[in-house]
Design a protein around this motif. Structure first.
Motif, PDB file in Angstrom:
ATOM      1  N   LYS A  92       0.707  -1.129  -0.207  1.00 45.23           N
ATOM      2  CA  LYS A  92      -0.039  -0.203   0.000  1.00 45.23           C
ATOM      3  C   LYS A  92       0.773   1.364   0.092  1.00 45.23           C
ATOM      4  O   LYS A  92       0.502   2.131  -0.527  1.00 45.23           O
ATOM      5  N   ARG A  96       0.755   3.809  -3.161  1.00 46.24           N
ATOM      6  CA  ARG A  96       0.150   5.117  -2.989  1.00 46.24           C
ATOM      7  C   ARG A  96       1.493   6.109  -3.402  1.00 46.24           C
ATOM      8  O   ARG A  96       0.800   7.275  -4.059  1.00 46.24           O
ATOM      9  N   THR A 182      -6.544   7.176  -6.962  1.00 47.50           N
ATOM     10  CA  THR A 182      -6.468   7.615  -5.479  1.00 47.50           C
ATOM     11  C   THR A 182      -5.645   6.609  -4.698  1.00 47.50           C
ATOM     12  O   THR A 182      -5.622   5.500  -5.008  1.00 47.50           O
ATOM     13  N   HIS A 183      -5.374   7.207  -3.557  1.00 39.60           N
ATOM     14  CA  HIS A 183      -4.769   6.175  -2.414  1.00 39.60           C
ATOM     15  C   HIS A 183      -5.819   5.160  -2.281  1.00 39.60           C
ATOM     16  O   HIS A 183      -5.337   4.056  -1.959  1.00 39.60           O
ATOM     17  N   GLU A 184      -7.128   5.284  -2.032  1.00 37.19           N
ATOM     18  CA  GLU A 184      -8.144   4.474  -1.645  1.00 37.19           C
ATOM     19  C   GLU A 184      -8.484   3.427  -2.873  1.00 37.19           C
ATOM     20  O   GLU A 184      -8.302   2.089  -2.403  1.00 37.19           O
ATOM     21  N   TYR A 185      -8.250   3.903  -3.958  1.00 39.89           N
ATOM     22  CA  TYR A 185      -8.159   2.735  -4.984  1.00 39.89           C
ATOM     23  C   TYR A 185      -7.041   1.874  -4.831  1.00 39.89           C
ATOM     24  O   TYR A 185      -6.910   0.643  -5.011  1.00 39.89           O
ATOM     25  N   ASP A 187      -5.346   1.207  -2.322  1.00 38.96           N
ATOM     26  CA  ASP A 187      -5.483   0.275  -1.156  1.00 38.96           C
ATOM     27  C   ASP A 187      -6.289  -0.939  -1.338  1.00 38.96           C
ATOM     28  O   ASP A 187      -5.930  -2.121  -1.095  1.00 38.96           O
ATOM     29  N   ALA A 188      -7.596  -0.569  -1.998  1.00 43.31           N
ATOM     30  CA  ALA A 188      -8.506  -1.665  -2.454  1.00 43.31           C
ATOM     31  C   ALA A 188      -8.005  -2.598  -3.488  1.00 43.31           C
ATOM     32  O   ALA A 188      -8.047  -3.703  -3.755  1.00 43.31           O
TER      33      ALA A 188
END
Length: 200
Positions: A92, A96, A182-185, A187-188
């Motif tokens: 991650k 990121r 994005t960072h969230e993507y 991570d997912a």
């Protein structure tokens, strides 16, 4: 006097080379790749076109050298990736950072141009993969092998395939520009990929 001529000439050549590379990066941001020309690079760098053609066969070759020499290409070719013992956290962190880099204009504009040019110029495409993409993929695969050695990842997983499974979605979203990167993507993507490769 003859002894001083060679170093001076070498310094002049290096100054010209640096000016050409800097000019290419500046102009890709100002003009875009389709309007970038050898003539424009030469004018901005203060050199003749023949000087550029002495070192590079095309504007794409100039841009590739500028991209890799100027620090826009992904870093890490000479350094190991983080290994905290937590593979998910480490991946991650790396992805990121990749998202931030891919979203930055200094990376985005030349990388898109070189990716597109590589589709019609196989030789340049091979150099782009070798110099820009491969070093990072190799390091990620090594990190995954370390996780295998630690018993975190199943032995029958091919590290290179697994890493491409993680990195591919980011590149796909970056190329299409239809959804936010994005960072969230990131991570997912890591969480989804690890569900398929973690040792049970």
């Amino acid at each position: 006097m003859a002894d001083k001529a060679a170093p001076d000439s070498a310094r002049r050549s290096e100054r010209s080379r640096r000016a050409i590379l800097d000019a290419a990066l500046e102009l890709i941001g100002e003009l875009g790749y389709p309007r970038l020309t050898i003539e424009a690079i030469a004018a901005r760098a203060g050199v003749g076109k023949q000087t550029i053609y002495r070192w590079w066969p095309s504007k794409a070759a100039v841009l590739l050298d500028a991209f890799t020499a100027g620090g826009q290409a992904p870093e890490g070719a000479g350094a190991a990736l983080p290994d905290t013992g937590d593979l998910e956290a480490d991946l991650k962190l790396v992805l990121r950072a990749a998202v931030d880099e891919m979203n930055a204009p200094a990376y985005d504009l030349p990388a898109r141009a070189l990716t597109a040019e590589g589709l019609v110029n196989p030789e340049l495409g091979a150099h782009f993969v070798d110099r820009v993409l491969e070093p990072s993929l190799r390091l990620l695969a090594e990190r995954l092998r370390a996780a295998q050695d630690a018993g975190q990842v199943a032995r029958d997983v091919d590290p290179r395939v697994a890493i491409e499974l993680v990195c591919g979605p980011l590149t796909h979203r970056w190329l299409l520009r239809t959804l936010p990167l994005t960072h969230e993507y990131a991570d997912a993507v890591v969480e989804t990929a690890l569900r398929g490769i973690l040792k049970r």
